[in-house]
Design an enzyme around this catalytic site. Structure first.
Site, PDB file in Angstrom:
ATOM      1  N   ASP A  13       6.530   1.473   2.293  1.00 10.61           N
ATOM      2  CA  ASP A  13       6.666   0.010   1.143  1.00 10.61           C
ATOM      3  C   ASP A  13       7.564   0.546   0.527  1.00 10.61           C
ATOM      4  OD1 ASP A  13       3.535   0.991   2.850  1.00 10.61           O
ATOM      5  OD2 ASP A  13       3.346  -0.875   1.283  1.00 10.61           O
ATOM      6  N   ASP A  26       8.379  -1.993   6.807  1.00  7.53           N
ATOM      7  CA  ASP A  26       7.828  -3.198   5.931  1.00  7.53           C
ATOM      8  C   ASP A  26       9.094  -3.238   5.200  1.00  7.53           C
ATOM      9  OD1 ASP A  26       5.905  -0.975   4.274  1.00  7.53           O
ATOM     10  OD2 ASP A  26       5.440  -2.467   5.260  1.00  7.53           O
ATOM     11  N   ASP A  47       1.322  -0.723  -0.011  1.00  9.07           N
ATOM     12  CA  ASP A  47      -0.071   0.084  -0.288  1.00  9.07           C
ATOM     13  C   ASP A  47       0.440   1.166  -0.271  1.00  9.07           C
ATOM     14  OD1 ASP A  47      -1.078   0.167   3.579  1.00  9.07           O
ATOM     15  OD2 ASP A  47       1.100  -0.717   3.132  1.00  9.07           O
TER      16      ASP A  47
HETATM   17  O1  RIB Z   1       2.049  -0.923  10.550  1.00  6.46           O
HETATM   18  C1  RIB Z   1       2.630  -0.401   9.552  1.00  6.46           C
HETATM   19  C2  RIB Z   1       1.997  -0.855   8.497  1.00  6.46           C
HETATM   20  O2  RIB Z   1       1.076   0.090   7.871  1.00  6.46           O
HETATM   21  C3  RIB Z   1       3.524  -0.487   7.845  1.00  6.46           C
HETATM   22  O3  RIB Z   1       3.073  -1.623   6.162  1.00  6.46           O
HETATM   23  C4  RIB Z   1       2.631   0.249   6.603  1.00  6.46           C
HETATM   24  O4  RIB Z   1       2.674   1.176   5.357  1.00  6.46           O
HETATM   25  C5  RIB Z   1       1.834   0.193   6.842  1.00  6.46           C
HETATM   26  O5  RIB Z   1       1.269  -0.439   5.725  1.00  6.46           O
HETATM   27 CA    CA Z   2       3.055  -0.806   3.974  1.00 10.25          CA
END
Ligand code: RIB
Ligand code: CA
Length: 314
Positions: free
Chosen positions: A17, A246, A12
């Site tokens: 990410d 991530d 996402d």
């Molecule tokens: O809690 C952290 C996660 O939530 C990570 O993947 C961040 O990118 C959000 O998606």
């Molecule tokens: Ca993420």
């Protein structure tokens, strides 16, 4: 040398990410990234797709196919994380490089997931860095989807009841608790979970981070631009370390020895708790008599992770 691991990364794309994708693409000797599948989470699906293309462009890897997936959680509305990642999910950087949205594949992300596991049965590691909506839908279309995966690595959930999005829940699981519940119950392949607490407790020092952000390369400059907004948020909250959930999860996939301790348990996602919705409830004392379904990383070699982080920007 073993052949590179086949991976699909479900994202996402927000800032962490993006960092995870940069790391993954920096090691073609270890990872063969078959696809990146997008889902609504940190930001809306259009920004997730656009941000993913921006990252691939900076890495000169626009040949990696990107698929648009689910635009909403299975039920209701999840939170977003624009307060942390910026409205666009990439730190709201002025005049970002334009990308050609026509590069997004026409095939839905979930259909691409189903096609690829049938093409490479038992070979693919699915790296889930986002709400698990795409994966839950894949299980509804093909109940054997998970059995055709080699394994899943999931950044999400929590093992001590500590939340980052609510007092009790981590963002990816809180964003789509029903999807997380379905995946943990039905995926049927090994799950390596990277929970919130492990990420929060194993950040990088600000001294190391500030030096890292000065890396004088195209990827270094890109990273330095997109992290400023979230770093501002961390510093205003007086956080003692920089953490990128991530990115840490991807580090484990490249070098499994980054995980110095794992714990196995039965875990289930709370869906109806008025204040605990999205919490991963871990049966540490084995009172539920259920089969173990999760292996969680509970300790990390930050030093080994740093080696990967330094190299990914070169
Ligand atoms: O809690 C952290 C996660 O939530 C990570 O993947 C961040 O990118 C959000 O998606
Ligand atoms: Ca993420």
């Amino acid at each position: 040398m073993p052949s590179p691991q086949k991976v699909i990364i479900d994202v996402d794309t927000g800032v962490d990410d993006a960092q995870a994708i940069i790391l993954a693409l920096s090691r073609p000797d270890v990872l063969d990234v078959l696809a990146v599948t997008c889902v609504q989470g940190n930001v809306d699906i259009t920004n997730v797709c656009r941000n993913t293309l921006r990252v691939l462009s900076v890495c000169d890897r626009l040949n990696v196919p990107v698929y648009k997936g689910c635009e909403k959680p299975l039920t209701g509305e999840g939170p977003d994380a624009t307060h942390y990642h910026g409205r666009d999910g990439m730190g709201d950087v002025a005049n970002p490089e334009p990308v050609d949205m026509n590069l997004i594949q026409s095939e839905h992300a979930t259909l691409a997931l189903l096609r690829l596991v049938n093409q490479y049965p038992g070979e693919i590691t699915l790296v889930a860095l986002a709400p698990l909506t795409n994966i839950a839908v894949a299980l509804r279309l093909d109940p054997d989807f998970g059995k055709k995966l080699k394994e899943m690595v999931i950044m999400g959930g929590n093992v001590q009841g500590k939340g980052n999005t609510s007092p009790a829940a981590e963002f990816n699981f809180r964003s789509d608790p029903e999807a997380a519940h379905v995946v943990l119950k039905e995926i049927g392949c090994p799950i390596l979970l990277v929970p919130w607490e492990t990420c929060a407790d194993n950040g990088q020092s600000w001294t190391w981070t500030e030096n890292w952000l000065k890396t004088d390369t195209r990827k270094g400059h890109f990273q330095n631009s997109i992290v400023q907004y979230s770093i501002g948020r961390l510093k205003s909250a007086n956080r003692s370390h920089y953490r990128s959930c991530d990115l840490l999860a991807m580090a484990f996939i490249i070098d499994r020895s980054v995980a110095t301790e794992t714990e196995e348990f039965y875990g289930e996602v709370e869906m109806s708790g008025s204040i605990t919705r999205g919490q991963l409830v871990c049966d540490w004392r084995k009172v539920m008599g259920r089969k173990v379904n999760i292996k969680a990383v509970t300790a990390v070699s930050v030093e080994k992770a740093r080696v990967l982080y330094d190299a990914m920007l070169l």
